[in-house]
Design an enzyme around this catalytic site. Structure first.
Site, PDB file in Angstrom:
ATOM      1  N   SER A 265      26.014  12.855  49.288  1.00 40.80           N
ATOM      2  CA  SER A 265      25.321  13.893  49.213  1.00 40.80           C
ATOM      3  C   SER A 265      26.221  15.253  48.881  1.00 40.80           C
ATOM      4  CB  SER A 265      24.428  14.043  50.242  1.00 40.80           C
ATOM      5  OG  SER A 265      25.290  14.439  51.596  1.00 40.80           O
ATOM      6  N   LYS A 266      25.410  16.213  48.565  1.00 38.85           N
ATOM      7  CA  LYS A 266      26.093  17.569  48.405  1.00 38.85           C
ATOM      8  C   LYS A 266      26.891  17.879  49.635  1.00 38.85           C
ATOM      9  CE  LYS A 266      24.762  22.091  48.406  1.00 38.85           C
ATOM     10  NZ  LYS A 266      25.609  22.693  49.112  1.00 38.85           N
TER      11      LYS A 266
END
Ligand code: GLU
Length: 509
Positions: A265-266
């Site tokens: 994920s970011k």
């Protein structure tokens, strides 16, 4: 004759473009190009609540940077336009109504409160979050439970409604995935997904089927997270009478966190200090900018190369592929089923290899703006070309070019004095004083003359060449890096070399 291959990338323009998204686009592009087909960009912007200004252009820019631009898309006209779902709104409703007509979908009038109540009332320890499905729908307010006249009245009174698919009971929905083979789903476990929303917009489920059909998509690649929705889509294709035209599906494996635990994920990128977006993304809602691979100094060639190998292998040892080689080598049979761990060090290795591989003149095109943006006078293109050829193999990211080459244009302002002091002594001072004098007398200023002069003096003074060369490097560069010292000296010239020696000697007192 087989159909002309048409693939599509169908992002929702809601924010930064994750590398998993770029990989989906890349595989779709490679597959299309390999089969001399067409790669389409379709913007899936039906969720008005998630609309983000600028996100569509950003996606287009990212694809252009990667060199995987679409043949058809919002930027082109053509037989299948428009390519933005919000501009196709009117097309979807008739299909939703057709499904109601044929008994495969129904109107549902439940308010959010009623939906909440259902979840509360029907929840059991075995089923803590009941869905709207074959089990619960007969307890709800919809055209299956209401009398025909009641439904008609609600519609005439414009009471808000959605249209839901009526999932069949006790059916096995089967389809063949290009990566995973035959996939079977129990229809009882899938909820009655909304197809048309209260605002008249289709949901993804309806729009993806209608558009893939109308745009004559033959192969649809998307992330593994869509696998649970696939039975809904397979049924819609068949209920709409288009089963014969359904594209070949491929659900691509996830890109995993470096430790292999879960989807990258970011937040993982922020935490571990690497980007997950293709390019810098400025979020107009939060005012926050998230770093991208491009701005960090990745070459697009390296970026697509590393993404291609995150989930696919060529079957050979070879790892460095140009886009053309990828098109040639790519095949869905070699896409892995399991998730691919993202390794930033390996990503950098790809970039390093690509910088090494890149012709000096092409590299210069990237380097010139980097240096100029920092206010550096590059002297001449020829000079810069020479610098680039000397430092290029030492750069992993394009931005490394600044540190690796700035001292060719400006004398260093800071020095690694600690390291010099460890080697400094009166005889070294004596060596460099004499070196300045000998440099002054040199009639030729080239690599060979410099090296001979330097080494002869060290031998005469009985000093280890390595020691003085080390100090000389810090005099010229400021730190313990860079190409050969005589190369640097030759490039910066006699005057500058002598001044840099004097400068550090002055600092050492
Ligand atoms: N709009 C969907 C997404 O952004 C696309 C899924 C698909 O390619 O069908 O994930």
């Amino acid at each position: 004759m087989s159909k002309k291959v048409r693939t599509r990338f169908a992002p929702s323009p809601t924010g930064g473009l994750h590398l998993g998204g770029v990989r989906t686009a890349l595989y779709s592009y490679l597959y299309a190009k390999k089969h001399k087909g067409t790669f389409v960009l379709r913007v899936e912007d039906t969720d008005q609540t998630r609309f983000v200004d600028g996100a569509e252009q950003y996606i287009i820019d990212c694809l252009a940077w990667c060199g995987i631009s679409a043949d058809e898309g919002p930027h082109t006209q053509g037989e299948y336009a428009p390519y933005r779902q919000s501009e196709r709104k009117e097309m979807y409703k008739k299909y939703a109504l057709q499904l109601v007509e044929s008994g495969h979908a129904y109107y549902a009038f439940d308010t959010p409160e009623e939906l909440e109540k259902m979840r509360e009332q029907l929840k059991t320890p075995q089923n803590p979050s009941p869905q709207y499905d074959t089990h619960t729908r007969m307890h709800m307010k919809n055209s299956l439970t209401l009398l025909k006249e009641e439904t008609e009245k609600l519609l005439a009174d414009q009471v808000p409604y959605v249209i839901r698919i009526k999932m069949p009971k006790n059916e096995t929905v089967t389809f063949t995935d290009m990566i995973r083979g035959e996939i079977k789903n129990d229809s009882n476990l899938v909820d009655d997904k909304v197809l048309l929303k209260g605002d008249g917009m289709p949901t993804y489920h309806l729009a993806v089927v209608v558009d893939d059909y109308l745009m004559k998509i033959t192969h649809a690649f998307r992330g593994e997270e869509w696998l649970p929705s696939a039975p809904v889509h397979v049924l819609l294709w068949s209920y709409l009478g288009w089963g014969h035209a359904m594209p070949h599906w491929a659900h691509l494996p996830l890109i995993l966190k470096p430790d292999g635990h879960g989807k990258l994920s970011k937040r993982d990128g922020d935490r571990l200090g690497f980007p997950v977006f293709a390019m810098d993304w400025y979020d107009p809602k939060t005012g926050e900018t998230t770093k991208g691979f491009k701005e960090l100094g990745f070459l697009p060639e390296a970026f697509i190369n590393l993404l291609a190998l995150l989930g696919w292998s060529s079957g050979e040892e070879k790892e460095i592929f140009t886009k053309e080689e990828l098109i040639e080598a790519f095949s869905m049979e070699r896409v892995h089923k399991g998730g691919a761990k993202f390794d930033f060090e390996k990503a950098k290795w790809f970039n390093h290899e690509w910088i090494k591989k890149m012709p000096v003149a092409s590299c210069e095109l990237f380097v010139k703006p980097i240096l100029e943006s920092k206010g550096i006078d590059i002297k001449s293109d020829e000079y810069l070309l020479n610098v680039v050829s000397l430092v290029k193999d030492r750069c992993t990211l394009l931005n490394d070019f600044y540190v690796q080459s700035v001292y060719f244009f400006q004398a260093p302002q800071e020095f690694d004095l600690e390291s010099v002091k460890l080697k400094w002594s009166a005889d070294k001072a004596d060596f460099f004083t004499e070196l300045i004098s000998r440099y002054g007398q040199l009639t030729e200023w080239n690599l060979e003359a410099l090296e001979t002069c330097f080494k002869a003096l060290a031998t005469e003074k009985n000093i280890k060449v390595g020691d003085v060369q080390f100090i000389y490097r810090i005099m010229l560069v400021g730190g313990k890096y860079g190409p050969g010292v005589f190369h640097i000296s030759e490039m910066i010239g006699k005057q500058d070399s002598m001044e840099r020696i004097q400068r550090l000697m002055g600092l050492l007192g």
